[in-house]
Motif scaffolding. Sequence first.
Motif, PDB file in Angstrom:
ATOM      1  N   GLY A  16       0.778  -1.223   0.000  1.00 13.22           N
ATOM      2  CA  GLY A  16       0.000   0.000   0.000  1.00 13.22           C
ATOM      3  C   GLY A  16       0.817   1.284   0.000  1.00 13.22           C
ATOM      4  N   GLU A  17       2.133   1.154   0.166  1.00 11.56           N
ATOM      5  CA  GLU A  17       3.010   2.335   0.215  1.00 11.56           C
ATOM      6  C   GLU A  17       3.473   2.672  -1.203  1.00 11.56           C
ATOM      7  OE1 GLU A  17       6.543   1.650   2.431  1.00 11.56           O
ATOM      8  OE2 GLU A  17       7.312   3.688   2.175  1.00 11.56           O
ATOM      9  N   SER A  18       2.973   3.719  -1.774  1.00  8.71           N
ATOM     10  CA  SER A  18       3.291   4.095  -3.157  1.00  8.71           C
ATOM     11  C   SER A  18       4.705   4.660  -3.264  1.00  8.71           C
ATOM     12  CB  SER A  18       2.283   5.120  -3.676  1.00  8.71           C
ATOM     13  OG  SER A  18       0.968   4.604  -3.630  1.00  8.71           O
ATOM     14  N   SER A  19       5.318   4.494  -4.423  1.00  6.63           N
ATOM     15  CA  SER A  19       6.659   5.020  -4.651  1.00  6.63           C
ATOM     16  C   SER A  19       6.940   5.084  -6.155  1.00  6.63           C
ATOM     17  CB  SER A  19       7.698   4.123  -3.958  1.00  6.63           C
ATOM     18  OG  SER A  19       8.992   4.701  -4.027  1.00  6.63           O
ATOM     19  N   SER A  20       8.142   5.560  -6.503  1.00  3.52           N
ATOM     20  CA  SER A  20       8.522   5.678  -7.910  1.00  3.52           C
ATOM     21  C   SER A  20       9.921   5.166  -8.135  1.00  3.52           C
ATOM     22  CB  SER A  20       8.461   7.148  -8.352  1.00  3.52           C
ATOM     23  OG  SER A  20       7.158   7.655  -8.283  1.00  3.52           O
ATOM     24  N   LEU A  21      10.125   4.559  -9.284  1.00  3.84           N
ATOM     25  CA  LEU A  21      11.436   4.113  -9.726  1.00  3.84           C
ATOM     26  C   LEU A  21      11.888   5.039 -10.856  1.00  3.84           C
ATOM     27  CD1 LEU A  21      10.713   0.280 -10.057  1.00  3.84           C
ATOM     28  CD2 LEU A  21      11.135   1.635  -7.999  1.00  3.84           C
ATOM     29  N   ASN A  22      13.195   5.275 -10.917  1.00  4.15           N
ATOM     30  CA  ASN A  22      13.717   6.213 -11.894  1.00  4.15           C
ATOM     31  C   ASN A  22      14.600   5.540 -12.925  1.00  4.15           C
ATOM     32  OD1 ASN A  22      16.303   8.136 -12.549  1.00  4.15           O
ATOM     33  ND2 ASN A  22      14.370   9.266 -12.592  1.00  4.15           N
ATOM     34  N   ALA A  77      -0.097   1.980  -4.431  1.00  4.33           N
ATOM     35  CA  ALA A  77      -0.651   0.961  -3.523  1.00  4.33           C
ATOM     36  C   ALA A  77      -0.160  -0.440  -3.903  1.00  4.33           C
ATOM     37  CB  ALA A  77      -2.170   1.029  -3.509  1.00  4.33           C
ATOM     38  N   PRO A  78       1.152  -0.652  -3.880  1.00  6.63           N
ATOM     39  CA  PRO A  78       1.684  -1.949  -4.335  1.00  6.63           C
ATOM     40  C   PRO A  78       1.235  -3.114  -3.459  1.00  6.63           C
ATOM     41  CG  PRO A  78       3.381  -0.706  -3.229  1.00  6.63           C
ATOM     42  CD  PRO A  78       2.224   0.218  -3.386  1.00  6.63           C
ATOM     43  N   LYS A  79       1.234  -4.293  -4.088  1.00 14.86           N
ATOM     44  CA  LYS A  79       0.924  -5.534  -3.399  1.00 14.86           C
ATOM     45  C   LYS A  79       2.160  -6.437  -3.440  1.00 14.86           C
ATOM     46  CE  LYS A  79      -3.986  -5.409  -4.592  1.00 14.86           C
ATOM     47  NZ  LYS A  79      -5.124  -6.169  -5.196  1.00 14.86           N
ATOM     48  N   SER A 106      15.422  -3.591  -7.863  1.00 13.71           N
ATOM     49  CA  SER A 106      14.821  -4.759  -7.212  1.00 13.71           C
ATOM     50  C   SER A 106      13.808  -4.272  -6.188  1.00 13.71           C
ATOM     51  CB  SER A 106      15.906  -5.587  -6.519  1.00 13.71           C
ATOM     52  OG  SER A 106      15.313  -6.647  -5.781  1.00 13.71           O
ATOM     53  N   LEU A 107      12.550  -4.568  -6.414  1.00 14.47           N
ATOM     54  CA  LEU A 107      11.467  -4.109  -5.545  1.00 14.47           C
ATOM     55  C   LEU A 107      10.940  -5.272  -4.716  1.00 14.47           C
ATOM     56  CD1 LEU A 107       9.307  -2.033  -4.651  1.00 14.47           C
ATOM     57  CD2 LEU A 107       7.916  -2.820  -6.579  1.00 14.47           C
ATOM     58  N   ILE A 108      10.862  -5.045  -3.421  1.00 13.83           N
ATOM     59  CA  ILE A 108      10.240  -6.018  -2.517  1.00 13.83           C
ATOM     60  C   ILE A 108       9.109  -5.301  -1.795  1.00 13.83           C
ATOM     61  CG2 ILE A 108      10.532  -7.502  -0.519  1.00 13.83           C
ATOM     62  CD1 ILE A 108      13.424  -7.884  -1.334  1.00 13.83           C
ATOM     63  N   VAL A 109       7.923  -5.877  -1.867  1.00 14.00           N
ATOM     64  CA  VAL A 109       6.756  -5.325  -1.189  1.00 14.00           C
ATOM     65  C   VAL A 109       6.366  -6.278  -0.072  1.00 14.00           C
ATOM     66  CG1 VAL A 109       4.379  -4.536  -1.428  1.00 14.00           C
ATOM     67  CG2 VAL A 109       5.983  -4.257  -3.339  1.00 14.00           C
ATOM     68  N   HIS A 110       6.433  -5.791   1.132  1.00 17.13           N
ATOM     69  CA  HIS A 110       6.104  -6.604   2.301  1.00 17.13           C
ATOM     70  C   HIS A 110       4.616  -6.519   2.631  1.00 17.13           C
ATOM     71  CE1 HIS A 110      10.308  -7.412   3.256  1.00 17.13           C
ATOM     72  NE2 HIS A 110      10.563  -6.138   3.019  1.00 17.13           N
ATOM     73  N   PRO A 111       4.015  -7.649   2.988  1.00 20.12           N
ATOM     74  CA  PRO A 111       2.578  -7.628   3.350  1.00 20.12           C
ATOM     75  C   PRO A 111       2.354  -6.945   4.686  1.00 20.12           C
ATOM     76  CG  PRO A 111       3.500  -9.825   3.632  1.00 20.12           C
ATOM     77  CD  PRO A 111       4.581  -9.007   2.984  1.00 20.12           C
TER      78      PRO A 111
END
Lengths: 111, 111
Positions: A16-22, A77-79, A106-111
């Motif tokens: 749920g924490e939004s962000s951006s990659l460049n 709002a990543p899952k 490398s993106l890791i989204v924690h539940p």
Amino acid sequence: EDQVTQSPEALRLQEGESSSLNCSYTVSGLRGLFWYRQDPGKGPEFLFTLYSAGEEKEKERLKATLTKKESFLHITAPKPEDSATYLCAVPVVGGSYIPTFGRGTSLIVHP
Amino acid sequence: KAGVTQTPRYLIKTRGQQVTLSCSPISGHRSVSWYQQTPGQGLQFLFEYFSETQRNKGNFPGRFSGRQFSNSRSEMNVSTLELGDSALYLCATGEDNYGYTFGSGTRLTVV
């Protein structure tokens, strides 16, 4: 020399924490910019192609934008299933358009 | 539609040996590109074939070679293997300036 640079190298987010990659690039005469997603042990999967500054494309929680010097991949709002390495690539004009890839984020989204 | 098929998925070879990897592109696609992916260097372009002719070549030593057959299937060969050749070798197909479709790759380990 043509170059593609991605940042950050790694990113950890809470669900749920939004962000951006460049993705920043230095290419003479941009002929498009590609975004890919790569899961461990698999080949990259095509996401978007952007061709001109100001262009935006969306797919589910992902939105890619392009300026004259960089592109952003916004993740809203990543899952956990969005966890992957995201690669950008710029075609280098030779005999044909050969994508030159950045090192990826490398993106890791924690539940 | 059928995707890009790479065989074998995994290989373990000894230094000094040679290896041949195979790629079958999407039906009807005439171009095949090969990439080497390592944690240190990311995705690096090896060569591209189009209608049985090498159209572009990356900056790799002559130990790396490839060919394409009349049915568009492609092979790449690495001779006199070195430890540093351990990598994920990816094959991709694409037309014009659209995004590539990648295979799942061949994981080569040189011991």
